[in-house]
Design an enzyme around this catalytic site. Sequence first.
Site, PDB file in Angstrom:
ATOM      1  N   HIS A  36       0.835  -1.202   0.000  1.00  0.00           N
ATOM      2  CA  HIS A  36       0.000   0.000   0.000  1.00  0.00           C
ATOM      3  C   HIS A  36       0.867   1.249   0.000  1.00  0.00           C
ATOM      4  O   HIS A  36       1.619   1.487   0.947  1.00  0.00           O
ATOM      5  CB  HIS A  36      -0.905  -0.039   1.238  1.00  0.00           C
ATOM      6  CG  HIS A  36      -1.867   1.085   1.347  1.00  0.00           C
ATOM      7  ND1 HIS A  36      -1.867   1.966   2.397  1.00  0.00           N
ATOM      8  CD2 HIS A  36      -2.873   1.471   0.534  1.00  0.00           C
ATOM      9  CE1 HIS A  36      -2.833   2.836   2.255  1.00  0.00           C
ATOM     10  NE2 HIS A  36      -3.467   2.565   1.118  1.00  0.00           N
ATOM     11  N   ARG A  37       0.790   2.024  -1.080  1.00  0.00           N
ATOM     12  CA  ARG A  37       1.666   3.185  -1.278  1.00  0.00           C
ATOM     13  C   ARG A  37       3.133   2.758  -1.201  1.00  0.00           C
ATOM     14  O   ARG A  37       4.005   3.500  -0.748  1.00  0.00           O
ATOM     15  CB  ARG A  37       1.350   4.302  -0.292  1.00  0.00           C
ATOM     16  CG  ARG A  37      -0.128   4.682  -0.255  1.00  0.00           C
ATOM     17  CD  ARG A  37      -0.435   5.760   0.779  1.00  0.00           C
ATOM     18  NE  ARG A  37      -1.860   5.766   1.099  1.00  0.00           N
ATOM     19  CZ  ARG A  37      -2.422   6.461   2.073  1.00  0.00           C
ATOM     20  NH1 ARG A  37      -1.655   7.229   2.838  1.00  0.00           N
ATOM     21  NH2 ARG A  37      -3.720   6.393   2.297  1.00  0.00           N
TER      22      ARG A  37
ATOM     23  N   GLU B  47       0.575  -0.481  -4.775  1.00  0.00           N
ATOM     24  CA  GLU B  47      -0.558   0.429  -4.950  1.00  0.00           C
ATOM     25  C   GLU B  47      -0.042   1.847  -4.848  1.00  0.00           C
ATOM     26  O   GLU B  47       0.835   2.135  -4.029  1.00  0.00           O
ATOM     27  CB  GLU B  47      -1.613   0.162  -3.875  1.00  0.00           C
ATOM     28  CG  GLU B  47      -2.890   0.982  -3.999  1.00  0.00           C
ATOM     29  CD  GLU B  47      -2.861   2.279  -3.198  1.00  0.00           C
ATOM     30  OE1 GLU B  47      -3.814   3.078  -3.326  1.00  0.00           O
ATOM     31  OE2 GLU B  47      -1.877   2.504  -2.458  1.00  0.00           O
TER      32      GLU B  47
ATOM     33  N   ASP C 125      -1.197   6.313  -5.736  1.00  0.00           N
ATOM     34  CA  ASP C 125      -2.282   7.272  -5.928  1.00  0.00           C
ATOM     35  C   ASP C 125      -1.853   8.349  -6.906  1.00  0.00           C
ATOM     36  O   ASP C 125      -0.696   8.786  -6.894  1.00  0.00           O
ATOM     37  CB  ASP C 125      -2.643   7.922  -4.592  1.00  0.00           C
ATOM     38  CG  ASP C 125      -2.933   6.893  -3.512  1.00  0.00           C
ATOM     39  OD1 ASP C 125      -4.050   6.361  -3.503  1.00  0.00           O
ATOM     40  OD2 ASP C 125      -2.030   6.625  -2.693  1.00  0.00           O
TER      41      ASP C 125
ATOM     42  N   HIS D 240      -0.751  10.924  -2.428  1.00  0.00           N
ATOM     43  CA  HIS D 240      -2.066  10.522  -1.934  1.00  0.00           C
ATOM     44  C   HIS D 240      -3.031  11.680  -1.740  1.00  0.00           C
ATOM     45  O   HIS D 240      -4.168  11.650  -2.215  1.00  0.00           O
ATOM     46  CB  HIS D 240      -1.944   9.755  -0.609  1.00  0.00           C
ATOM     47  CG  HIS D 240      -3.275   9.330  -0.061  1.00  0.00           C
ATOM     48  ND1 HIS D 240      -4.010  10.108   0.817  1.00  0.00           N
ATOM     49  CD2 HIS D 240      -4.013   8.211  -0.270  1.00  0.00           C
ATOM     50  CE1 HIS D 240      -5.134   9.495   1.114  1.00  0.00           C
ATOM     51  NE2 HIS D 240      -5.160   8.344   0.474  1.00  0.00           N
TER      52      HIS D 240
ATOM     53  N   GLU E 179      -4.563   4.083  -8.171  1.00  0.00           N
ATOM     54  CA  GLU E 179      -5.811   4.678  -7.709  1.00  0.00           C
ATOM     55  C   GLU E 179      -5.933   6.093  -8.262  1.00  0.00           C
ATOM     56  O   GLU E 179      -5.070   6.941  -8.024  1.00  0.00           O
ATOM     57  CB  GLU E 179      -5.891   4.712  -6.183  1.00  0.00           C
ATOM     58  CG  GLU E 179      -7.208   5.340  -5.713  1.00  0.00           C
ATOM     59  CD  GLU E 179      -7.345   5.435  -4.213  1.00  0.00           C
ATOM     60  OE1 GLU E 179      -8.198   6.229  -3.753  1.00  0.00           O
ATOM     61  OE2 GLU E 179      -6.606   4.734  -3.489  1.00  0.00           O
TER      62      GLU E 179
ATOM     63  N   LYS F 299      -7.302   9.525  -7.964  1.00  0.00           N
ATOM     64  CA  LYS F 299      -7.811  10.314  -6.839  1.00  0.00           C
ATOM     65  C   LYS F 299      -8.732  11.433  -7.350  1.00  0.00           C
ATOM     66  O   LYS F 299      -8.476  12.622  -7.169  1.00  0.00           O
ATOM     67  CB  LYS F 299      -6.649  10.889  -6.040  1.00  0.00           C
ATOM     68  CG  LYS F 299      -5.720   9.843  -5.442  1.00  0.00           C
ATOM     69  CD  LYS F 299      -6.428   8.996  -4.394  1.00  0.00           C
ATOM     70  CE  LYS F 299      -6.707   9.798  -3.140  1.00  0.00           C
ATOM     71  NZ  LYS F 299      -7.268   8.965  -2.059  1.00  0.00           N
TER      72      LYS F 299
ATOM     73  N   ASP G 155       0.399  -1.833   4.529  1.00  0.00           N
ATOM     74  CA  ASP G 155       1.538  -0.930   4.697  1.00  0.00           C
ATOM     75  C   ASP G 155       2.819  -1.684   5.025  1.00  0.00           C
ATOM     76  O   ASP G 155       3.910  -1.096   5.002  1.00  0.00           O
ATOM     77  CB  ASP G 155       1.261   0.068   5.832  1.00  0.00           C
ATOM     78  CG  ASP G 155       0.145   1.041   5.505  1.00  0.00           C
ATOM     79  OD1 ASP G 155      -0.066   1.332   4.315  1.00  0.00           O
ATOM     80  OD2 ASP G 155      -0.522   1.515   6.448  1.00  0.00           O
TER      81      ASP G 155
END
Length: 244
Positions: free
Chosen positions: A7-8, A34, A36, A49, A111, A113, A231
């Site tokens: 995640h990120r 992943e 953003d 993000h 993702e 945003k 994370d």
Amino acid sequence: MTLIFGHRGSAGTMPENTMISFQEAIDAGADGIELDVHLTKDHIPVVIHDETLDRTTSGTGNVNSQLAEELVLLDASAEFPEFKGKAPIPLLEEVLEWAASGDSRFIVNIELKNNIIEYSGLEEKVIALVKKFDLDERVILSSFNHGSMVQALKIEPRIETALLYSDGIYKPNDYARRAGAKAIHPLLRTVKDELIRQSRESSVSVRPFTVNSDEDMKRLIEWETSAFFTDFPEKAVQIRKSLS
């Protein structure tokens, strides 16, 4: 096998949404990352993000109020000061070029945003970059803006889309199919074992976010969940190995 997405990147141990964070996740054995994406003032997809720069970078103000050439000069290590000077904000093009250049065929979940700010043309610009690096089969597009995902499929139906949500949806698998999405990405607290079972029957993948506790990781792996976002990808990979 339950896939693990950083995640990120490896946001629990590195500055989120930076190249060093993405590399850390892949080095740890994650199956994907992943990230953003927003648009800059000059309409270039940039990886960050928040709609604003204040929390994670050395800058202030809205992402879309500054040019890409200005943003890449900022430091994105705010929450991990030990990496100061080593974690600039990356452009999406930079990340995709890196993803396409190595031997590992990990997945990149992008993702969009655009649920708070509806960036005009975001879908087209992101898809153009995905196609530039021939990553159609290794990219998943996701968003809380479900209309955006429908639009993305109209532009390029070969790229998988996934619907993000934080509150319960009635018959989410049916809803996803109506939107043309192959996956749902629900907030962890909304996920029950029945949803996982139904997803296998309906061929809709379920990838919960954000899964950070050992107990939750073990539970989702034992349920044979399609994947989850965490994370701490290194820890997740170790837990998955221990259960195999």
